[in-house]
Scaffold this motif. Structure first.
Motif, PDB file in Angstrom:
ATOM      1  N   GLY A  59       0.818  -1.213   0.000  1.00 43.11           N
ATOM      2  CA  GLY A  59       0.000   0.000   0.000  1.00 43.11           C
ATOM      3  C   GLY A  59       0.849   1.258   0.000  1.00 43.11           C
ATOM      4  N   SER A  60       1.907   1.249  -0.800  1.00 49.84           N
ATOM      5  CA  SER A  60       2.864   2.352  -0.851  1.00 49.84           C
ATOM      6  C   SER A  60       2.185   3.694  -1.106  1.00 49.84           C
ATOM      7  CB  SER A  60       3.892   2.091  -1.952  1.00 49.84           C
ATOM      8  OG  SER A  60       4.730   3.219  -2.123  1.00 49.84           O
ATOM      9  N   TYR A  61       2.739   4.712  -0.489  1.00 48.32           N
ATOM     10  CA  TYR A  61       2.265   6.080  -0.707  1.00 48.32           C
ATOM     11  C   TYR A  61       2.609   6.565  -2.109  1.00 48.32           C
ATOM     12  CZ  TYR A  61       1.699   6.245   4.339  1.00 48.32           C
ATOM     13  OH  TYR A  61       1.316   5.984   5.621  1.00 48.32           O
ATOM     14  N   PHE A  62       3.531   5.880  -2.776  1.00 46.98           N
ATOM     15  CA  PHE A  62       4.035   6.342  -4.069  1.00 46.98           C
ATOM     16  C   PHE A  62       3.477   5.560  -5.257  1.00 46.98           C
ATOM     17  CE2 PHE A  62       7.168   7.181  -0.779  1.00 46.98           C
ATOM     18  CZ  PHE A  62       7.191   8.573  -0.833  1.00 46.98           C
ATOM     19  N   ILE A  63       2.489   4.734  -5.043  1.00 50.43           N
ATOM     20  CA  ILE A  63       1.966   3.889  -6.112  1.00 50.43           C
ATOM     21  C   ILE A  63       1.376   4.717  -7.258  1.00 50.43           C
ATOM     22  CG2 ILE A  63      -0.284   3.500  -5.013  1.00 50.43           C
ATOM     23  CD1 ILE A  63       1.685   0.998  -7.192  1.00 50.43           C
ATOM     24  N   ALA A  64       0.719   5.824  -6.958  1.00 56.48           N
ATOM     25  CA  ALA A  64       0.140   6.642  -8.035  1.00 56.48           C
ATOM     26  C   ALA A  64       1.225   7.174  -8.959  1.00 56.48           C
ATOM     27  CB  ALA A  64      -0.685   7.792  -7.449  1.00 56.48           C
ATOM     28  N   HIS A  65       2.350   7.578  -8.387  1.00 57.44           N
ATOM     29  CA  HIS A  65       3.462   8.076  -9.197  1.00 57.44           C
ATOM     30  C   HIS A  65       4.034   6.973 -10.076  1.00 57.44           C
ATOM     31  CE1 HIS A  65       3.460  11.880  -7.115  1.00 57.44           C
ATOM     32  NE2 HIS A  65       3.489  11.233  -5.971  1.00 57.44           N
ATOM     33  N   LEU A  66       4.247   5.822  -9.480  1.00 56.47           N
ATOM     34  CA  LEU A  66       4.793   4.693 -10.229  1.00 56.47           C
ATOM     35  C   LEU A  66       3.809   4.224 -11.304  1.00 56.47           C
ATOM     36  CD1 LEU A  66       7.031   2.604 -10.645  1.00 56.47           C
ATOM     37  CD2 LEU A  66       5.908   1.189  -8.916  1.00 56.47           C
ATOM     38  N   ALA A  67       2.525   4.283 -11.002  1.00 58.86           N
ATOM     39  CA  ALA A  67       1.504   3.811 -11.941  1.00 58.86           C
ATOM     40  C   ALA A  67       1.525   4.597 -13.246  1.00 58.86           C
ATOM     41  CB  ALA A  67       0.123   3.879 -11.303  1.00 58.86           C
ATOM     42  N   ARG A  68       1.827   5.885 -13.186  1.00 61.44           N
ATOM     43  CA  ARG A  68       1.912   6.679 -14.419  1.00 61.44           C
ATOM     44  C   ARG A  68       3.026   6.142 -15.318  1.00 61.44           C
ATOM     45  NH1 ARG A  68      -0.155  10.272 -10.886  1.00 61.44           N
ATOM     46  NH2 ARG A  68       1.605  11.330  -9.934  1.00 61.44           N
ATOM     47  N   THR A  69       4.156   5.844 -14.728  1.00 62.13           N
ATOM     48  CA  THR A  69       5.283   5.287 -15.489  1.00 62.13           C
ATOM     49  C   THR A  69       4.930   3.904 -16.017  1.00 62.13           C
ATOM     50  OG1 THR A  69       6.860   6.560 -14.180  1.00 62.13           O
ATOM     51  CG2 THR A  69       7.715   4.629 -15.337  1.00 62.13           C
ATOM     52  N   CYS A  70       4.297   3.101 -15.189  1.00 67.00           N
ATOM     53  CA  CYS A  70       3.896   1.754 -15.611  1.00 67.00           C
ATOM     54  C   CYS A  70       2.977   1.810 -16.824  1.00 67.00           C
ATOM     55  CB  CYS A  70       3.196   1.022 -14.472  1.00 67.00           C
ATOM     56  SG  CYS A  70       4.287   0.565 -13.123  1.00 67.00           S
ATOM     57  N   ALA A  71       2.035   2.724 -16.816  1.00 67.75           N
ATOM     58  CA  ALA A  71       1.109   2.850 -17.950  1.00 67.75           C
ATOM     59  C   ALA A  71       1.870   3.175 -19.232  1.00 67.75           C
ATOM     60  CB  ALA A  71       0.055   3.922 -17.663  1.00 67.75           C
ATOM     61  N   ASP A  72       2.831   4.080 -19.142  1.00 71.01           N
ATOM     62  CA  ASP A  72       3.624   4.447 -20.324  1.00 71.01           C
ATOM     63  C   ASP A  72       4.434   3.261 -20.842  1.00 71.01           C
ATOM     64  OD1 ASP A  72       2.666   7.039 -20.130  1.00 71.01           O
ATOM     65  OD2 ASP A  72       4.485   7.825 -19.183  1.00 71.01           O
ATOM     66  N   ILE A  73       5.044   2.519 -19.936  1.00 77.30           N
ATOM     67  CA  ILE A  73       5.866   1.377 -20.336  1.00 77.30           C
ATOM     68  C   ILE A  73       4.990   0.265 -20.909  1.00 77.30           C
ATOM     69  CG2 ILE A  73       7.398  -0.454 -19.482  1.00 77.30           C
ATOM     70  CD1 ILE A  73       8.603   1.718 -17.593  1.00 77.30           C
ATOM     71  N   CYS A  74       3.843   0.003 -20.296  1.00 78.72           N
ATOM     72  CA  CYS A  74       2.924  -1.016 -20.828  1.00 78.72           C
ATOM     73  C   CYS A  74       2.423  -0.626 -22.216  1.00 78.72           C
ATOM     74  CB  CYS A  74       1.753  -1.231 -19.881  1.00 78.72           C
ATOM     75  SG  CYS A  74       2.172  -2.187 -18.413  1.00 78.72           S
ATOM     76  N   ASP A  75       2.135   0.651 -22.422  1.00 76.05           N
ATOM     77  CA  ASP A  75       1.714   1.104 -23.753  1.00 76.05           C
ATOM     78  C   ASP A  75       2.824   0.888 -24.782  1.00 76.05           C
ATOM     79  OD1 ASP A  75      -0.909   1.902 -23.185  1.00 76.05           O
ATOM     80  OD2 ASP A  75      -0.319   3.958 -22.713  1.00 76.05           O
ATOM     81  N   ALA A  76       4.051   1.208 -24.402  1.00 78.40           N
ATOM     82  CA  ALA A  76       5.184   1.018 -25.314  1.00 78.40           C
ATOM     83  C   ALA A  76       5.372  -0.457 -25.643  1.00 78.40           C
ATOM     84  CB  ALA A  76       6.461   1.596 -24.701  1.00 78.40           C
ATOM     85  N   CYS A  77       5.211  -1.304 -24.663  1.00 74.88           N
ATOM     86  CA  CYS A  77       5.348  -2.742 -24.870  1.00 74.88           C
ATOM     87  C   CYS A  77       4.236  -3.243 -25.795  1.00 74.88           C
ATOM     88  CB  CYS A  77       5.325  -3.479 -23.539  1.00 74.88           C
ATOM     89  SG  CYS A  77       5.772  -5.226 -23.663  1.00 74.88           S
ATOM     90  N   ALA A  78       3.028  -2.790 -25.554  1.00 76.36           N
ATOM     91  CA  ALA A  78       1.902  -3.192 -26.407  1.00 76.36           C
ATOM     92  C   ALA A  78       2.143  -2.759 -27.852  1.00 76.36           C
ATOM     93  CB  ALA A  78       0.600  -2.590 -25.882  1.00 76.36           C
ATOM     94  N   GLU A  79       2.617  -1.540 -28.034  1.00 74.30           N
ATOM     95  CA  GLU A  79       2.891  -1.045 -29.387  1.00 74.30           C
ATOM     96  C   GLU A  79       3.930  -1.915 -30.091  1.00 74.30           C
ATOM     97  OE1 GLU A  79       3.859   3.129 -29.342  1.00 74.30           O
ATOM     98  OE2 GLU A  79       2.041   3.585 -28.204  1.00 74.30           O
ATOM     99  N   GLU A  80       4.989  -2.269 -29.371  1.00 77.28           N
ATOM    100  CA  GLU A  80       6.028  -3.107 -29.970  1.00 77.28           C
ATOM    101  C   GLU A  80       5.479  -4.490 -30.302  1.00 77.28           C
ATOM    102  OE1 GLU A  80       9.368  -4.589 -31.643  1.00 77.28           O
ATOM    103  OE2 GLU A  80       8.925  -2.491 -31.219  1.00 77.28           O
ATOM    104  N   CYS A  81       4.769  -5.088 -29.373  1.00 76.26           N
ATOM    105  CA  CYS A  81       4.248  -6.443 -29.602  1.00 76.26           C
ATOM    106  C   CYS A  81       3.205  -6.478 -30.715  1.00 76.26           C
ATOM    107  CB  CYS A  81       3.681  -7.021 -28.305  1.00 76.26           C
ATOM    108  SG  CYS A  81       4.968  -7.488 -27.125  1.00 76.26           S
ATOM    109  N   GLU A  82       2.432  -5.414 -30.850  1.00 71.62           N
ATOM    110  CA  GLU A  82       1.418  -5.352 -31.909  1.00 71.62           C
ATOM    111  C   GLU A  82       2.037  -5.367 -33.303  1.00 71.62           C
ATOM    112  OE1 GLU A  82      -2.027  -2.964 -29.392  1.00 71.62           O
ATOM    113  OE2 GLU A  82      -0.636  -1.819 -30.651  1.00 71.62           O
ATOM    114  N   ARG A  83       3.305  -5.029 -33.409  1.00 71.37           N
ATOM    115  CA  ARG A  83       3.996  -5.015 -34.710  1.00 71.37           C
ATOM    116  C   ARG A  83       4.301  -6.419 -35.229  1.00 71.37           C
ATOM    117  NH1 ARG A  83       8.300  -0.132 -33.520  1.00 71.37           N
ATOM    118  NH2 ARG A  83       6.676   1.321 -32.935  1.00 71.37           N
ATOM    119  N   HIS A  84       4.177  -7.401 -34.363  1.00 73.90           N
ATOM    120  CA  HIS A  84       4.566  -8.765 -34.712  1.00 73.90           C
ATOM    121  C   HIS A  84       3.339  -9.669 -34.754  1.00 73.90           C
ATOM    122  CE1 HIS A  84       8.540  -7.204 -34.059  1.00 73.90           C
ATOM    123  NE2 HIS A  84       8.173  -6.829 -32.850  1.00 73.90           N
ATOM    124  N   GLU A  85       3.348 -10.609 -35.672  1.00 76.88           N
ATOM    125  CA  GLU A  85       2.178 -11.467 -35.880  1.00 76.88           C
ATOM    126  C   GLU A  85       2.143 -12.698 -34.984  1.00 76.88           C
ATOM    127  OE1 GLU A  85       1.610 -12.375 -40.014  1.00 76.88           O
ATOM    128  OE2 GLU A  85       1.851 -10.278 -40.594  1.00 76.88           O
TER     129      GLU A  85
END
Length: 114
Positions: A59-85
């Motif tokens: 229940g970290s006090y900093f989870i909201a801050h980390l979550a913003r970064t996580c969303a960006d990294i997950c989006d980047a990963c999804a974009e890369e993986c979507e390029r491959h069949e």
């Protein structure tokens, strides 16, 4: 049984699912010269999702801050993986998109107060 801060139980499950999916995708793509970026991005995504899950457990006090970064990294990963069949890449992309959406919800839940 892991005790997760109740506010984050479903988010924890999604984060761990994403981490495992990314690890699997990275492993499946290893050794293919044209998949180096996919492997690296998947491994980064898996690591940040595991870190986020750990923050959720306590229940970290900093989870909201980390979550913003996580969303960006997950989006980047999804974009890369979507390029491959390959099926594992496509599956990873879907799970990363779900995780990014969940992280955005968390990012809106308050600000760090220590």
């Amino acid at each position: 049984m892991l005790l997760v801060h109740e506010e984050y139980q479903s988010s924890f499950d999604i984060a761990m699912h994403c981490a495992v999916s990314c690890e699997y995708c990275a492993r499946a793509c290893m050794g293919m010269p044209d998949m180096v970026k996919c492997v690296r991005v998947c491994l980064d995504c898996a690591e940040i999702c595991r870190t986020a899950a750990t923050y959720m457990v306590r229940g970290s006090y900093f989870i909201a801050h980390l979550a913003r970064t996580c969303a960006d990294i997950c989006d980047a990963c999804a974009e890369e993986c979507e390029r491959h069949e390959m099926k594992h890449c496509q599956k990873c992309a879907v799970i990363c998109r779900q995780a990014a959406e969940e992280y955005r919800k968390i990012a809106g839940i308050g600000v760090a107060k220590v």
